[in-house]
Design an enzyme around this catalytic site. Structure first.
Site, PDB file in Angstrom:
ATOM      1  N   ASP A  66       0.836  -1.208   0.000  1.00 29.71           N
ATOM      2  CA  ASP A  66       0.000   0.000   0.000  1.00 29.71           C
ATOM      3  C   ASP A  66       0.872   1.260   0.000  1.00 29.71           C
ATOM      4  O   ASP A  66       1.966   1.260   0.560  1.00 29.71           O
ATOM      5  CB  ASP A  66      -0.898  -0.031   1.254  1.00 29.71           C
ATOM      6  CG  ASP A  66      -2.086   0.895   1.119  1.00 29.71           C
ATOM      7  OD1 ASP A  66      -2.324   1.422   0.014  1.00 29.71           O
ATOM      8  OD2 ASP A  66      -2.771   1.106   2.129  1.00 29.71           O
ATOM      9  N   ASN A  82     -10.286  -2.930  -5.595  1.00 31.55           N
ATOM     10  CA  ASN A  82      -9.484  -2.018  -6.440  1.00 31.55           C
ATOM     11  C   ASN A  82     -10.036  -1.928  -7.867  1.00 31.55           C
ATOM     12  O   ASN A  82      -9.785  -0.962  -8.581  1.00 31.55           O
ATOM     13  CB  ASN A  82      -8.022  -2.489  -6.554  1.00 31.55           C
ATOM     14  CG  ASN A  82      -7.215  -2.363  -5.285  1.00 31.55           C
ATOM     15  OD1 ASN A  82      -6.255  -3.102  -5.086  1.00 31.55           O
ATOM     16  ND2 ASN A  82      -7.581  -1.442  -4.418  1.00 31.55           N
TER      17      ASN A  82
HETATM   18  C1  FPP Z   1      -2.022   0.262  -3.303  1.00 29.84           C
HETATM   19  O1  FPP Z   1      -1.503   1.561  -3.335  1.00 29.84           O
HETATM   20  C2  FPP Z   1      -1.489  -0.478  -4.385  1.00 29.84           C
HETATM   21  C3  FPP Z   1      -2.213  -1.026  -5.398  1.00 29.84           C
HETATM   22  C4  FPP Z   1      -3.671  -0.889  -5.547  1.00 29.84           C
HETATM   23  C5  FPP Z   1      -1.579  -1.767  -6.449  1.00 29.84           C
HETATM   24  C6  FPP Z   1      -0.279  -2.382  -6.065  1.00 29.84           C
HETATM   25  C7  FPP Z   1       0.466  -2.497  -7.294  1.00 29.84           C
HETATM   26  C8  FPP Z   1       1.806  -2.517  -7.435  1.00 29.84           C
HETATM   27  C9  FPP Z   1       2.775  -2.555  -6.339  1.00 29.84           C
HETATM   28  C10 FPP Z   1       2.399  -2.497  -8.777  1.00 29.84           C
HETATM   29  C11 FPP Z   1       2.313  -3.796  -9.416  1.00 29.84           C
HETATM   30  C12 FPP Z   1       0.976  -3.917  -9.972  1.00 29.84           C
HETATM   31  C13 FPP Z   1       0.437  -4.978 -10.535  1.00 29.84           C
HETATM   32  C14 FPP Z   1      -1.014  -4.939 -10.885  1.00 29.84           C
HETATM   33  C15 FPP Z   1       1.215  -6.183 -10.823  1.00 29.84           C
HETATM   34  P1  FPP Z   1      -2.523   2.732  -3.492  1.00 29.84           P
HETATM   35  O2  FPP Z   1      -2.581   3.104  -4.922  1.00 29.84           O
HETATM   36  O3  FPP Z   1      -3.827   2.347  -2.856  1.00 29.84           O
HETATM   37  O4  FPP Z   1      -1.812   3.860  -2.683  1.00 29.84           O
HETATM   38  P2  FPP Z   1      -2.483   4.936  -1.753  1.00 29.84           P
HETATM   39  O5  FPP Z   1      -3.070   4.193  -0.588  1.00 29.84           O
HETATM   40  O6  FPP Z   1      -1.332   5.799  -1.367  1.00 29.84           O
HETATM   41  O7  FPP Z   1      -3.500   5.656  -2.587  1.00 29.84           O
END
Ligand code: FPP
Length: 230
Positions: A17, A65
């Site tokens: 995250d 998501n």
């Molecule tokens: C959460 O961060 C992360 C995700 C929803 C995706 C995780 C993906 C990766 C690490 C990249 C690799 C991806 C794939 C599909 C292989 P967030 O976007 O919710 O962050 P935030 O909480 O700061 O908004």
């Protein structure tokens, strides 16, 4: 630091995250955070393998998501099509296996095919398995497993249920790490996490370096696991 880690968990889970916030802090689009996260994810898989972890499960995309803006999802899918495949091939060449858990029917067909291709190329007797949870939700995984057991006319036992989860044959996670500051599991491996040791850090995922991963493993090796016993 690796020398001080006395106990390496067999199975580590990571809730990755904080990509969006990492990008926003740098006045960059959220998609830049996902690119940085993808690179970190691959580097951590390599590190976990080198340290002797047997299974690494990463929460790459939850079913929740999937309701994000299409533009953000498209960027994640294009990361899978390009960066992911190249690097997964590298892991497979080193004898690692790749597995995917989740409802792949919810993803674009070409993305599923690309992933399935990597999964099919994986060796059967790998010493390290990289598991990606994509379009994954723990509760629906449990409901589906229970429905299948019932449809087969079986008694609902822990064994009959767990052998029908996506993770059938994979030992339960010993250690689950969540980056990004939230203190919850968010529907990740809900059944399998029953006895996992949990580790939460404020570090945003793209900043979760190999050194920080080793520090988390050091913390794990100091824990006493009793599995409900004294
Ligand atoms: C959460 O961060 C992360 C995700 C929803 C995706 C995780 C993906 C990766 C690490 C990249 C690799 C991806 C794939 C599909 C292989 P967030 O976007 O919710 O962050 P935030 O909480 O700061 O908004």
């Amino acid at each position: 630091m690796a020398d001080n880690i006395s106990k390496i968990p067999t199975h580590v889970g990571i809730i990755m995250d904080g990509n969006g916030r990492w990008a926003q802090k740098r006045l960059m689009p959220r998609s830049s955070g996902h690119s940085a996260g993808m690179k970190r994810m691959i580097a951590l898989a390599q590190k976990a393998k080198d340290l002797g972890v047997k299974y690494l499960t990463v929460y790459a995309l939850s079913t929740e998501n999937l309701s994000r803006p299409q533009e953000e999802l498209d960027k994640l899918y294009s990361l899978i099509r390009t960066y992911f495949i190249k690097n997964v091939d590298k892991l497979i060449k080193q004898g690692a296996a790749v597995k995917v858990i989740g409802d792949l029917s919810l993803l674009p067909k070409d993305v599923t095919e690309v992933i399935q291709n990597g999964v099919n190329k994986s060796p059967k007797d790998a010493e390290f398995t990289f598991i990606m949870a994509l379009a994954y939700g723990g509760r629906s995984e449990i409901v589906n497993a229970a429905s299948r057991a019932v449809a087969e006319g079986l008694e609902l036992t822990e064994q009959n249920l767990s052998s029908r989860l996506y993770t059938a044959g994979v030992p339960d996670p010993d250690f689950i790490i969540r980056t990004g500051g939230e203190l919850r599991l968010s529907n990740f491996l809900m059944w399998q996490a029953a006895y996992a040791e949990l580790y939460f850090t404020d570090t945003l995922f793209p900043d979760f370096t190999n050194g920080k991963f080793e520090k988390a493993l050091l913390d794990f090796s100091s824990r006493k696991r009793r599995f409900g016993k004294v």
